[in-house]
Structure formats: structure tokens, C-alpha cells
Design a protein around this motif. Sequence first.
Motif, mmCIF file in Angstrom:
data_model
loop_
_atom_site.group_PDB
_atom_site.id
_atom_site.type_symbol
_atom_site.label_atom_id
_atom_site.label_comp_id
_atom_site.label_asym_id
_atom_site.label_seq_id
_atom_site.Cartn_x
_atom_site.Cartn_y
_atom_site.Cartn_z
ATOM 1 N N GLY A 29 59.371 55.981 52.215
ATOM 2 C CA GLY A 29 59.428 56.096 53.670
ATOM 3 C C GLY A 29 60.158 57.359 54.105
ATOM 4 O O GLY A 29 59.734 58.051 55.027
ATOM 5 N N ALA A 33 58.598 60.460 56.156
ATOM 6 C CA ALA A 33 59.228 60.861 57.416
ATOM 7 C C ALA A 33 59.631 62.337 57.355
ATOM 8 O O ALA A 33 59.421 63.091 58.315
ATOM 9 C CB ALA A 33 60.432 59.977 57.711
ATOM 10 N N CYS A 58 47.826 59.236 52.963
ATOM 11 C CA CYS A 58 47.790 57.858 52.439
ATOM 12 C C CYS A 58 46.449 57.592 51.757
ATOM 13 O O CYS A 58 46.403 56.998 50.675
ATOM 14 C CB CYS A 58 48.029 56.852 53.565
ATOM 15 N N LEU A 70 53.041 54.289 52.501
ATOM 16 C CA LEU A 70 53.593 53.576 53.653
ATOM 17 C C LEU A 70 53.508 52.061 53.515
ATOM 18 O O LEU A 70 53.903 51.340 54.439
ATOM 19 C CB LEU A 70 52.897 54.030 54.941
ATOM 20 N N VAL A 73 56.694 49.840 54.408
ATOM 21 C CA VAL A 73 57.744 50.650 55.032
ATOM 22 C C VAL A 73 57.964 50.068 56.427
ATOM 23 O O VAL A 73 57.076 50.110 57.269
ATOM 24 C CB VAL A 73 57.362 52.144 55.111
ATOM 25 N N ASP A 75 59.056 49.452 60.184
ATOM 26 C CA ASP A 75 59.205 50.193 61.434
ATOM 27 C C ASP A 75 58.612 51.596 61.408
ATOM 28 O O ASP A 75 59.045 52.470 62.162
ATOM 29 C CB ASP A 75 60.681 50.262 61.854
ATOM 30 N N TRP A 76 57.602 51.822 60.563
ATOM 31 C CA TRP A 76 56.971 53.147 60.526
ATOM 32 C C TRP A 76 56.362 53.493 61.888
ATOM 33 O O TRP A 76 56.505 54.610 62.375
ATOM 34 C CB TRP A 76 55.909 53.225 59.432
ATOM 35 N N SER A 77 55.690 52.538 62.526
ATOM 36 C CA SER A 77 55.052 52.829 63.810
ATOM 37 C C SER A 77 56.097 53.167 64.882
ATOM 38 O O SER A 77 55.872 54.042 65.717
ATOM 39 C CB SER A 77 54.174 51.674 64.262
ATOM 40 N N TRP A 79 58.993 54.574 64.283
ATOM 41 C CA TRP A 79 59.458 55.912 63.952
ATOM 42 C C TRP A 79 58.447 56.969 64.416
ATOM 43 O O TRP A 79 58.833 58.009 64.977
ATOM 44 C CB TRP A 79 59.708 56.039 62.444
ATOM 45 N N MET A 80 57.157 56.712 64.204
ATOM 46 C CA MET A 80 56.137 57.669 64.628
ATOM 47 C C MET A 80 56.105 57.797 66.150
ATOM 48 O O MET A 80 55.855 58.880 66.678
ATOM 49 C CB MET A 80 54.767 57.279 64.080
#
Length: 109
Positions: A29, A33, A58, A70, A73, A75-77, A79-80
Motif C-alpha cells: 500500500g 501510494a 494492478c 492493492l 489495502v 482505505d485505498w479509495s 486515500w485516492m
Amino acid sequence: RTLLNEHWLPFCQAYALPDWIPNGCPNRGGVMASFAIDMWKQSGLAFGTIQGYIWALCEAHLANGYSSPLDNVQDWSVWMQALEVQAYAPGEPHKMIPFDLFVRALGLV
């Protein structure tokens, strides 16, 4: 090809990372990031392009026998979305058409 040759592989070389993120890597992750931030800061790419490149990376991992970096991972969305806010660049303003032309156009519909 553009993603891998112009962005991903130079990023990996600059930070001594393997060409492909190993399955289950605990830092995956953070690597992804950092790669997104690097594309924004170093290349000045628009958020939509960065988002597309992340998706393509990916897919490239999957095509080469690796898991998506991803996977799982958290809370990726979120973070994006934060990156989208930070990377926001106003577009070119639209020119306003005369109001009477607008009204006449609506009358034709």
C-alpha cells in the motif's frame, strides 16, 4: 508501455524496489501510494491519468502472475480521494454563450 517504461520502472529503480511487488508484501500500500504521489509531483500528471495508471499497474501485476498490489489495502479509495483533492488543477474556463442564443437554441428542442 508508457506506464511501465516511463513511470513504474524508473520509480522502482530510483527507490531500489523490485519490478513487481511480491504477493503479500506488507509495504504494498505504501509503495503504491508513493508511486501515485511520485507521478503527481514528478510528472505533473492529472489525477484521472494517475488513477488510470494505478489500475493498469494492478492489471500488469495480474498478467504477470502476481496478485494486485492493492488487494486488502484498507482505505485505498479514501486515500485516492484525498490525492484527488490535493492534485486538483482548475481546467480552462468555459466561454459563456450569449443568453439570447441559448434561449433560441432551447426553443428549437
